[in-house]
Scaffold this active site. Structure first.
Site, PDB file in Angstrom:
ATOM      1  N   ASN A 211       0.577  -1.284  -0.276  1.00 17.65           N
ATOM      2  CA  ASN A 211      -0.292  -0.019   0.116  1.00 17.65           C
ATOM      3  C   ASN A 211       0.904   1.193  -0.095  1.00 17.65           C
ATOM      4  OD1 ASN A 211       0.846   0.305   2.205  1.00 17.65           O
ATOM      5  ND2 ASN A 211      -0.507  -0.963   3.871  1.00 17.65           N
ATOM      6  N   ASP A 309      -3.115  -9.835  12.494  1.00 23.63           N
ATOM      7  CA  ASP A 309      -3.848  -8.553  13.695  1.00 23.63           C
ATOM      8  C   ASP A 309      -2.952  -8.647  14.659  1.00 23.63           C
ATOM      9  OD1 ASP A 309      -4.127  -6.157  14.816  1.00 23.63           O
ATOM     10  OD2 ASP A 309      -6.599  -6.993  14.050  1.00 23.63           O
TER      11      ASP A 309
HETATM   12  O1  C5P Z   1      -8.111  -2.855  11.434  1.00 22.51           O
HETATM   13  P1  C5P Z   1      -7.495  -1.906  10.513  1.00 22.51           P
HETATM   14  O2  C5P Z   1      -6.061  -2.556   9.996  1.00 22.51           O
HETATM   15  O3  C5P Z   1      -8.151  -0.812  10.267  1.00 22.51           O
HETATM   16  O4  C5P Z   1      -6.367  -1.156  11.947  1.00 22.51           O
HETATM   17  C1  C5P Z   1      -5.164  -0.236  12.369  1.00 22.51           C
HETATM   18  C2  C5P Z   1      -4.561  -0.635  13.689  1.00 22.51           C
HETATM   19  O5  C5P Z   1      -4.133  -1.924  13.880  1.00 22.51           O
HETATM   20  C3  C5P Z   1      -3.267  -0.177  12.564  1.00 22.51           C
HETATM   21  O6  C5P Z   1      -2.426   0.182  14.398  1.00 22.51           O
HETATM   22  C4  C5P Z   1      -2.398  -1.329  12.834  1.00 22.51           C
HETATM   23  O7  C5P Z   1      -1.208  -0.702  12.968  1.00 22.51           O
HETATM   24  C5  C5P Z   1      -2.921  -2.365  13.521  1.00 22.51           C
HETATM   25  N1  C5P Z   1      -2.903  -3.449  12.749  1.00 22.51           N
HETATM   26  C6  C5P Z   1      -2.016  -4.477  12.804  1.00 22.51           C
HETATM   27  N2  C5P Z   1      -1.861  -6.049  12.232  1.00 22.51           N
HETATM   28  C7  C5P Z   1      -2.563  -5.902  11.301  1.00 22.51           C
HETATM   29  C8  C5P Z   1      -3.889  -5.150  11.104  1.00 22.51           C
HETATM   30  C9  C5P Z   1      -3.248  -3.551  11.064  1.00 22.51           C
HETATM   31  O8  C5P Z   1      -0.866  -4.630  14.037  1.00 22.51           O
HETATM   32  N3  C5P Z   1      -2.808  -7.085  10.566  1.00 22.51           N
END
Ligand code: C5P
Length: 411
Positions: A211, A309
């Site tokens: 991205n 995550d």
């Molecule tokens: O779910 P989303 O990507 O919108 O969430 C954003 C937050 O979660 C950010 O703090 C990002 O660094 C973290 N994140 C993560 N691992 C992922 C997806 C998001 O640590 N696989």
């Protein structure tokens, strides 16, 4: 001795229904040992009388620039020099507009222009006025000029609307004043782990999914954290940025690599900040050799599986080794709704949300605005940080994180 004995606060009161709260603010500041002198705009006097504020502050209240009697006591330039801090509460949209343009058309704006003291404002206005691009422009300009902010809060408004624009409560305003004089939280014994930048998920040896994250916000956070004296570990996806001084950097490519580095470094750390734009899906089985066009028909089917995550896993660590966990939420709509959902779903302590739908977005840009939401013992609290250079925003966020770590709350 009271904690802030002798600190001199010039309180500017402008024409808002919240002007009654300034009476309580004076009491709180006086209880902390501060000296308070009040200046009211013409309109403010329709909401609360100078006599009330004079009785509470114990000093004559100034209302006019062209008052020979008052000027004979302490001239306006002398008053501007007297102040250790100018606090404006409530601050109206009109006053913000006049200050943003450097006008000096009444005593309060003249004092603001003639003083070099730190300046703090608690805005108060209808939510449509607050959201109006003109007010947001003025907010941005005033932030660049060095104004600091407390609030506004979101909620029920005197006019019946619901939204951002309510003046912060007197306790929050007084705490913001104390904070100006309290030495900044330092974090010499603190270990802060930060993820930054994008991840790259290989499809074959030469191609990947990724991205547009530039890593600027994560690097600004690492820089700000290192400046407080903390030990900083920066887990960075591929970006084109120099490592900030005093920061230990761990380069990773994929989400899986970031995940294992985060686990290794975050256990036992004090604060974990997930600022990386982690790619949500990876190829289930990256091709061992370059995928050839001629081996495929007109379409190519890739099977993607969800990445772990990272931040949710860190937030789920057992409490003995769990750091304070702060996440980011970049949204294109319903920012507050999704931020609240993410805070709860991922088990975070604080979330920094921003709206990336605005012109230019935030990826790669040098400026950013944010809405902070954090857990408190009785629920949640929030604060809006106006659009400002990422470096300044980063140090505000680090300071809030240190407050949350030290006191379990942030003003
Ligand atoms: O779910 P989303 O990507 O919108 O969430 C954003 C937050 O979660 C950010 O703090 C990002 O660094 C973290 N994140 C993560 N691992 C992922 C997806 C998001 O640590 N696989």
């Amino acid at each position: 001795m009271p904690p802030f004995a002798g600190k001199r606060i010039l309180l500017g009161v402008s024409a808002g229904i919240a002007a009654y709260k300034s009476a309580l603010i004076i009491r709180l500041l006086k209880q902390a040992g501060m000296e308070v002198r009040v200046v009211m705009t013409d309109g403010a006097q329709a909401f609360i009388t100078p006599l009330t504020l004079q009785a509470l502050s114990g000093e004559p209240v100034r209302t006019s620039l062209l008052d020979p009697g008052a000027e004979a006591g302490m001239g306006h330039i002398e008053l501007a020099r007297w102040a250790d801090l100018i606090l404006i509460a409530p601050g109206t949209a009109d006053l913000m507009a006049r200050l943003a343009h450097g006008m000096a058309d009444d005593l309060l704006t003249t004092l603001c222009l003639a003083s070099e003291a730190p300046r703090l404002m608690a805005p108060a206005m209808n939510q449509v006025m607050w959201r109006h691009p003109a007010t947001q422009r003025n907010l941005e300009q005033l932030s660049r000029d060095g104004w600091q902010w407390v609030g506004p809060d979101a909620g029920d408004q005197a006019c019946g609307d619901i939204g951002p624009g309510r003046m912060s409560e007197p306790e929050a305003v007084a705490e913001a004043v104390f904070k100006v004089f309290r030495p900044a939280q330092t974090s010499r014994s603190c270990h802060i782990v930060i993820t930054a930048g994008p991840t790259r998920e290989p499809l074959d040896p030469v191609r990947y999914l990724s991205n547009h994250s530039s890593g600027k916000m994560g690097y600004a956070l690492a820089h700000a954290a290192a400046r407080t004296g903390a030990r900083v570990s920066l887990i960075s996806g591929p970006v084109n940025l120099p490592t900030p001084a005093g920061v230990e950097r761990f380069d990773v490519d994929s989400a899986a690599q970031m995940h294992s580095a985060a686990h290794r470094l975050a256990q036992g750390a004090d604060i974990f900040i997930g600022c990386a734009a982690v790619v949500d899906f990876r190829a289930e089985a990256p091709a061992e050799h370059k995928i050839k066009k001629h081996q495929n028909e007109d379409s190519l089917t890739l099977i993607l599986v969800k990445n772990p995550d990272i931040i949710a896993d860190i937030a789920a660590l057992p409490s003995a080794s769990r750091p304070l966990v702060i996440g980011f939420a970049a949204e294109t709509r319903d920012v507050e709704h999704y931020a609240r959902d993410k805070l709860a779903r991922k088990g975070l302590d604080m979330i920094v949300a921003n709206d990336i739908s605005q012109a230019g977005g935030v990826f790669g840009s040098d400026d950013n605005a944010a809405w902070l939401l954090w857990k408190t013992p009785d629920g949640q609290a929030s604060e809006s940080l106006p659009s400002q250079p990422k470096a300044r925003l980063a140090s505000d966020i680090i300071q809030r994180a240190l407050d949350l770590l030290a006191f379990g709350e942030t003003p």
